[in-house]
Design an enzyme around this catalytic site. Structure first.
Site, PDB file in Angstrom:
ATOM      1  N   CYS A  93      45.784   9.196  -5.546  1.00 45.97           N
ATOM      2  CA  CYS A  93      45.469  10.672  -4.685  1.00 45.97           C
ATOM      3  C   CYS A  93      45.400  10.198  -3.219  1.00 45.97           C
ATOM      4  O   CYS A  93      44.768   9.070  -2.586  1.00 45.97           O
ATOM      5  CB  CYS A  93      44.429  10.184  -5.965  1.00 45.97           C
ATOM      6  SG  CYS A  93      42.897  11.795  -4.349  1.00 45.97           S
ATOM      7  N   CYS A 151      41.457  10.810  -1.533  1.00 54.49           N
ATOM      8  CA  CYS A 151      40.531   9.355  -2.040  1.00 54.49           C
ATOM      9  C   CYS A 151      40.925   8.682  -1.545  1.00 54.49           C
ATOM     10  O   CYS A 151      39.659   8.033  -0.573  1.00 54.49           O
ATOM     11  CB  CYS A 151      40.430   8.923  -3.793  1.00 54.49           C
ATOM     12  SG  CYS A 151      40.650  10.771  -4.681  1.00 54.49           S
ATOM     13  N   ASP A 152      42.384   8.099  -1.038  1.00 57.48           N
ATOM     14  CA  ASP A 152      42.553   7.162  -0.747  1.00 57.48           C
ATOM     15  C   ASP A 152      42.862   6.646   0.933  1.00 57.48           C
ATOM     16  O   ASP A 152      42.802   5.645   1.436  1.00 57.48           O
ATOM     17  CB  ASP A 152      43.079   6.051  -1.646  1.00 57.48           C
ATOM     18  CG  ASP A 152      42.677   5.756  -2.632  1.00 57.48           C
ATOM     19  OD1 ASP A 152      41.228   5.991  -2.964  1.00 57.48           O
ATOM     20  OD2 ASP A 152      43.349   6.159  -3.525  1.00 57.48           O
TER      21      ASP A 152
END
Ligand code: NDP
Length: 306
Positions: free
Chosen positions: A131, A134-135
């Site tokens: 993701c 997200c990261d």
């Protein structure tokens, strides 16, 4: 006979459980084999509101679970093996056990497809990610690779150029599957390079517990080379966990549950929330939001039955 059964225990399922429990519906959550959902595969989560300093994915799920249990949600481990939605009450089978319910919330999620490398599993959350939203932030000024040739891979590659020093897209063929407009954007981005006919042979360094390099293998020549990177983003698609519902709930061409009017499916009394009905946003907070919606929709449905 249950008022509501929730299948799945990621952010969608546990938020639905929290709301349903607080509405005195005494929900039963069947947590499934991958208890806690995709956040159990992540480390630091910095984009879940209310956690200024971030929170570890598994810790967030432990808290969500305890919060739902505090209000009376019952959580059962196990996997639903068969389901009957043709008539009321709905029947769920877990091995040789059967449960009946007036309403059902499906929160079975989607699983990111993985390549199947041992090093990919071991370093998941330690430099390997599924993701970018997200990261990506963790890879400021660092070189990374993205695996895949579809729209998701290119969208993630383009997004990651905001952070990374260099993004190399590895694709197993010499032609992208992604739409023309995404291809044009990616080709025009000076931070994106492509390795064609290439597969990821291994992620290093399992012994160090962090990503230091990607080992690339050219599928035509068999030649391998090592690319120093600090992040590996696997973007080869997701599989919604909807096998149980085929032929009973309306699914789209990619297998996601079709919802309309909030979280309603084509079967009255069955609601869907989280990634099992969302291939666009796929965030813990959006999953939690739709989990809340599903519980409210189920509550109103049950009121209508009385
Ligand atoms: P896709 O199935 O479209 O693409 C998956 C990609 O990963 C393909 O290029 C495929 O290669 C590659 N791949 C699959 N398995 C492997 C493997 N084992 N090893 C190496 N490579 C592999 O998935 P997406 O998630 O990209 O997209 C899903 C749907 O969502 C699509 O309809 C897409 O258009 C849509 N979407 C739209 C977006 C937008 O419009 N902004 C953004 C994101 C998704 P190959 O090409 O060789 O099969």
């Amino acid at each position: 006979m249950r008022n509501v059964i929730i299948i799945g225990s990621g952010p969608a399922g546990l938020t639905a459980a929290l709301y349903a429990a607080r509405a005195n519906l005494a929900p039963l959550v069947i947590e499934g084999l991958e208890s806690g959902g995709q956040l159990m595969l992540t480390t630091m989560v910095e984009n879940f509101p209310g956690h200024r300093d971030g929170v570890m994915g598994p810790d967030l799920m432990t808290e969500m679970r305890a919060q739902a249990e505090r209000f009376g949600a019952e959580i059962m481990s196990g996997d639903v093996t068969a389901i009957e939605l043709g008539s009321q009450p709905f029947a769920l089978r877990l091995g040789d056990q059967e449960e009946q319910t007036k309403s059902l919330i499906v929160a079975t999620g989607a699983s990111a497809r993985l390549l199947g490398l041992a090093s990919e599993r071991t370093l998941m959350g330690h430099g390997v990610s599924t993701c970018a939203t997200c990261d990506g932030y963790f890879f400021r000024d660092k070189p990374i690779v993205v695996i895949g040739g579809g729209d998701t891979a290119l969208e993630e590659a383009i997004f990651l150029t905001k952070f990374a020093s260099q993004v190399t897209v590895l694709h197993r063929r010499d032609q992208l599957r992604a739409s023309k407009v995404m291809q044009d954007k990616a080709f025009a981005n000076p931070k994106i390079a492509f390795e064609w006919d290439t597969e990821l042979a291994e992620v290093k360094d399992v012994d160090l517990g962090v990503v230091t390099a990607a080992v690339l293998r050219n599928k035509k020549t068999g030649a391998t080379k090592e690319l120093p990177v600090e992040g590996v983003f696997i973007a080869i698609g997701h599989t919604p966990n909807t096998g149980l519902f085929k032929g009973q709930l309306d699914l789209d061409d990619n297998g996601y549950i079709v919802v309309g009017e909030g979280t309603r499916t084509n079967v009255p009394g069955v609601f869907a929330c989280g990634d099992v009905q969302d291939h666009v946003y796929r965030q813990a907070i959006t999953a939690a939001g739709t989990g809340c919606m599903a519980a409210i929709d189920a509550e109103r449905y049950l009121e209508g039955l009385e």
